[in-house]
Design a protein around this motif. Structure first.
Motif, PDB file in Angstrom:
ATOM      1  N   THR A 181      54.703  78.269 116.422  1.00 30.94           N
ATOM      2  CA  THR A 181      54.386  77.502 117.775  1.00 30.94           C
ATOM      3  C   THR A 181      54.699  78.720 118.889  1.00 30.94           C
ATOM      4  O   THR A 181      55.741  78.326 119.660  1.00 30.94           O
ATOM      5  N   PRO A 182      54.257  79.699 118.920  1.00 32.58           N
ATOM      6  CA  PRO A 182      54.333  80.737 120.170  1.00 32.58           C
ATOM      7  C   PRO A 182      53.645  80.007 121.237  1.00 32.58           C
ATOM      8  O   PRO A 182      53.147  78.546 121.319  1.00 32.58           O
ATOM      9  N   LYS A 183      53.776  80.359 122.609  1.00 30.78           N
ATOM     10  CA  LYS A 183      53.186  79.803 123.806  1.00 30.78           C
ATOM     11  C   LYS A 183      52.251  81.003 124.461  1.00 30.78           C
ATOM     12  O   LYS A 183      52.331  82.099 124.359  1.00 30.78           O
ATOM     13  N   LEU A 184      51.240  80.314 125.118  1.00 28.65           N
ATOM     14  CA  LEU A 184      50.199  80.953 125.831  1.00 28.65           C
ATOM     15  C   LEU A 184      50.866  81.257 127.136  1.00 28.65           C
ATOM     16  O   LEU A 184      51.298  80.512 127.934  1.00 28.65           O
ATOM     17  N   ASP A 185      50.754  82.687 127.724  1.00 30.00           N
ATOM     18  CA  ASP A 185      51.334  82.792 128.933  1.00 30.00           C
ATOM     19  C   ASP A 185      50.189  82.356 130.077  1.00 30.00           C
ATOM     20  O   ASP A 185      49.103  82.133 129.768  1.00 30.00           O
ATOM     21  N   GLU A 186      50.442  82.959 131.419  1.00 28.80           N
ATOM     22  CA  GLU A 186      49.637  82.626 132.408  1.00 28.80           C
ATOM     23  C   GLU A 186      48.193  83.412 132.217  1.00 28.80           C
ATOM     24  O   GLU A 186      47.176  83.082 132.952  1.00 28.80           O
ATOM     25  N   LYS A 187      48.199  84.481 131.271  1.00 31.54           N
ATOM     26  CA  LYS A 187      46.833  85.245 131.254  1.00 31.54           C
ATOM     27  C   LYS A 187      46.103  84.919 130.045  1.00 31.54           C
ATOM     28  O   LYS A 187      45.313  85.733 129.739  1.00 31.54           O
ATOM     29  N   GLY A 188      46.755  83.923 129.328  1.00 34.50           N
ATOM     30  CA  GLY A 188      46.065  83.379 127.935  1.00 34.50           C
ATOM     31  C   GLY A 188      46.192  84.122 126.912  1.00 34.50           C
ATOM     32  O   GLY A 188      45.584  84.317 125.926  1.00 34.50           O
ATOM     33  N   ARG A 189      47.539  84.711 126.748  1.00 33.87           N
ATOM     34  CA  ARG A 189      47.956  85.686 125.680  1.00 33.87           C
ATOM     35  C   ARG A 189      49.068  84.960 124.901  1.00 33.87           C
ATOM     36  O   ARG A 189      49.978  84.147 125.633  1.00 33.87           O
ATOM     37  N   PHE A 190      49.419  85.425 123.798  1.00 32.45           N
ATOM     38  CA  PHE A 190      50.404  84.912 122.932  1.00 32.45           C
ATOM     39  C   PHE A 190      50.748  85.879 122.139  1.00 32.45           C
ATOM     40  O   PHE A 190      50.031  86.787 121.757  1.00 32.45           O
ATOM     41  N   PHE A 191      52.040  85.716 121.523  1.00 34.73           N
ATOM     42  CA  PHE A 191      52.610  86.772 120.613  1.00 34.73           C
ATOM     43  C   PHE A 191      52.175  86.263 119.310  1.00 34.73           C
ATOM     44  O   PHE A 191      52.377  85.280 118.728  1.00 34.73           O
ATOM     45  N   LEU A 192      51.445  87.296 118.511  1.00 34.07           N
ATOM     46  CA  LEU A 192      51.155  87.197 117.011  1.00 34.07           C
ATOM     47  C   LEU A 192      52.655  86.856 116.145  1.00 34.07           C
ATOM     48  O   LEU A 192      53.364  87.522 116.546  1.00 34.07           O
ATOM     49  N   PRO A 193      52.491  85.683 115.380  1.00 35.03           N
ATOM     50  CA  PRO A 193      53.622  85.755 114.626  1.00 35.03           C
ATOM     51  C   PRO A 193      53.841  87.097 113.832  1.00 35.03           C
ATOM     52  O   PRO A 193      53.104  87.770 113.199  1.00 35.03           O
ATOM     53  N   ALA A 194      55.031  87.819 113.736  1.00 38.17           N
ATOM     54  CA  ALA A 194      55.349  89.011 113.200  1.00 38.17           C
ATOM     55  C   ALA A 194      54.824  89.454 112.006  1.00 38.17           C
ATOM     56  O   ALA A 194      54.304  90.437 111.695  1.00 38.17           O
ATOM     57  N   LYS A 195      54.730  88.227 110.916  1.00 41.37           N
ATOM     58  CA  LYS A 195      54.315  88.666 109.506  1.00 41.37           C
ATOM     59  C   LYS A 195      52.713  88.762 109.478  1.00 41.37           C
ATOM     60  O   LYS A 195      52.293  89.150 108.657  1.00 41.37           O
ATOM     61  N   PHE A 196      52.017  88.338 110.709  1.00 41.15           N
ATOM     62  CA  PHE A 196      50.658  88.684 110.813  1.00 41.15           C
ATOM     63  C   PHE A 196      50.141  89.871 111.527  1.00 41.15           C
ATOM     64  O   PHE A 196      48.819  90.277 111.399  1.00 41.15           O
ATOM     65  N   ARG A 197      51.031  90.474 112.065  1.00 42.22           N
ATOM     66  CA  ARG A 197      50.680  91.708 112.832  1.00 42.22           C
ATOM     67  C   ARG A 197      50.128  92.706 112.219  1.00 42.22           C
ATOM     68  O   ARG A 197      49.336  93.358 112.603  1.00 42.22           O
ATOM     69  N   ASP A 198      50.668  93.066 111.333  1.00 42.40           N
ATOM     70  CA  ASP A 198      50.176  94.398 110.452  1.00 42.40           C
ATOM     71  C   ASP A 198      48.855  94.163 109.947  1.00 42.40           C
ATOM     72  O   ASP A 198      47.883  95.245 110.098  1.00 42.40           O
ATOM     73  N   GLU A 199      48.330  93.185 109.424  1.00 42.00           N
ATOM     74  CA  GLU A 199      47.067  92.806 109.055  1.00 42.00           C
ATOM     75  C   GLU A 199      46.069  92.725 110.166  1.00 42.00           C
ATOM     76  O   GLU A 199      44.721  92.903 109.989  1.00 42.00           O
ATOM     77  N   LEU A 200      46.441  92.569 111.248  1.00 44.16           N
ATOM     78  CA  LEU A 200      45.481  92.260 112.421  1.00 44.16           C
ATOM     79  C   LEU A 200      45.795  93.476 113.433  1.00 44.16           C
ATOM     80  O   LEU A 200      45.177  93.280 114.709  1.00 44.16           O
ATOM     81  N   ALA A 201      46.531  94.255 113.261  1.00 42.76           N
ATOM     82  CA  ALA A 201      46.917  95.505 114.362  1.00 42.76           C
ATOM     83  C   ALA A 201      45.687  96.126 114.591  1.00 42.76           C
ATOM     84  O   ALA A 201      45.566  96.695 115.584  1.00 42.76           O
ATOM     85  N   ASP A 202      45.067  96.562 113.502  1.00 39.77           N
ATOM     86  CA  ASP A 202      43.771  97.321 113.715  1.00 39.77           C
ATOM     87  C   ASP A 202      42.585  96.825 114.638  1.00 39.77           C
ATOM     88  O   ASP A 202      41.413  97.340 114.921  1.00 39.77           O
ATOM     89  N   GLY A 203      42.577  95.425 114.628  1.00 43.57           N
ATOM     90  CA  GLY A 203      41.601  94.830 115.373  1.00 43.57           C
ATOM     91  C   GLY A 203      41.206  93.341 114.710  1.00 43.57           C
ATOM     92  O   GLY A 203      41.721  92.964 113.665  1.00 43.57           O
ATOM     93  N   LEU A 204      40.805  92.463 115.622  1.00 42.49           N
ATOM     94  CA  LEU A 204      40.582  91.101 115.201  1.00 42.49           C
ATOM     95  C   LEU A 204      39.333  90.381 115.691  1.00 42.49           C
ATOM     96  O   LEU A 204      38.825  90.860 116.818  1.00 42.49           O
ATOM     97  N   VAL A 205      38.940  89.429 115.209  1.00 45.92           N
ATOM     98  CA  VAL A 205      37.877  88.630 115.915  1.00 45.92           C
ATOM     99  C   VAL A 205      38.248  87.131 115.893  1.00 45.92           C
ATOM    100  O   VAL A 205      38.723  86.685 115.130  1.00 45.92           O
TER     101      VAL A 205
END
Length: 142
Positions: free
Chosen positions: A7-31
């Motif tokens: 349950t992360p939160k969106l900031d005022e720019k529409g960004r959110f923190f990826l859950p730490a355990k998802f970051r490695d798999e998505l670090a090189d790019g995502l769609v």
């Protein structure tokens, strides 16, 4: 593989923190793209490319195929997480999924889904009661 509910939160720019355990798999790019049920789907770029190869082999003489291809591609945005692991969700995709500040990020095996909190709670509550019967209908013998 993506698992869990976060349950992360969106900031005022529409960004959110990826859950730490998802970051490695998505670090090189995502769609990020529209998904069914008024949520968003986030795929590793390589997974999305493989999926679009399958979609592109379908006969475009069928209206449903053309419609699906258009909706998938027109709603897609390729992104790269920043150094802190934040991802920006474009405004048109935030509008599609009804995302405000409170969001739910769900691991869905080969993708990550992003839901509005109320929509996720409604969906999840409805599915809980039929989950046991689902695998017998959808995946017999599982």
């Amino acid at each position: 593989m993506f698992l869990g509910t976060h349950t992360p939160k969106l900031d005022e720019k529409g960004r959110f923190f990826l859950p730490a355990k998802f970051r490695d798999e998505l670090a090189d790019g995502l769609v990020i793209t529209r998904s069914q049920d008024r949520c968003l789907a986030i795929y590793p770029t390589a997974t999305f490319v493989e999926m679009t190869k399958q979609v592109s082999t379908a006969p475009t003489t069928l209206k449903q195929v053309r419609d699906f291809q258009r909706m998938l591609a027109a709603g897609a945005s390729d992104e790269t997480p920043d150094k802190q692991g934040r991802v920006t969700i474009p405004s048109q995709l935030r509008q599609y999924a009804g995302l405000e500040q409170q969001i739910v990020v769900v691991g869905a095996i080969n993708r990550v889904e992003v839901w509005d909190v109320a929509a996720w709670e409604e969906y999840s509550a409805a599915q809980e009661s039929v989950f046991a019967e689902m695998n017998e209908e959808v995946f017999p013998g599982l």
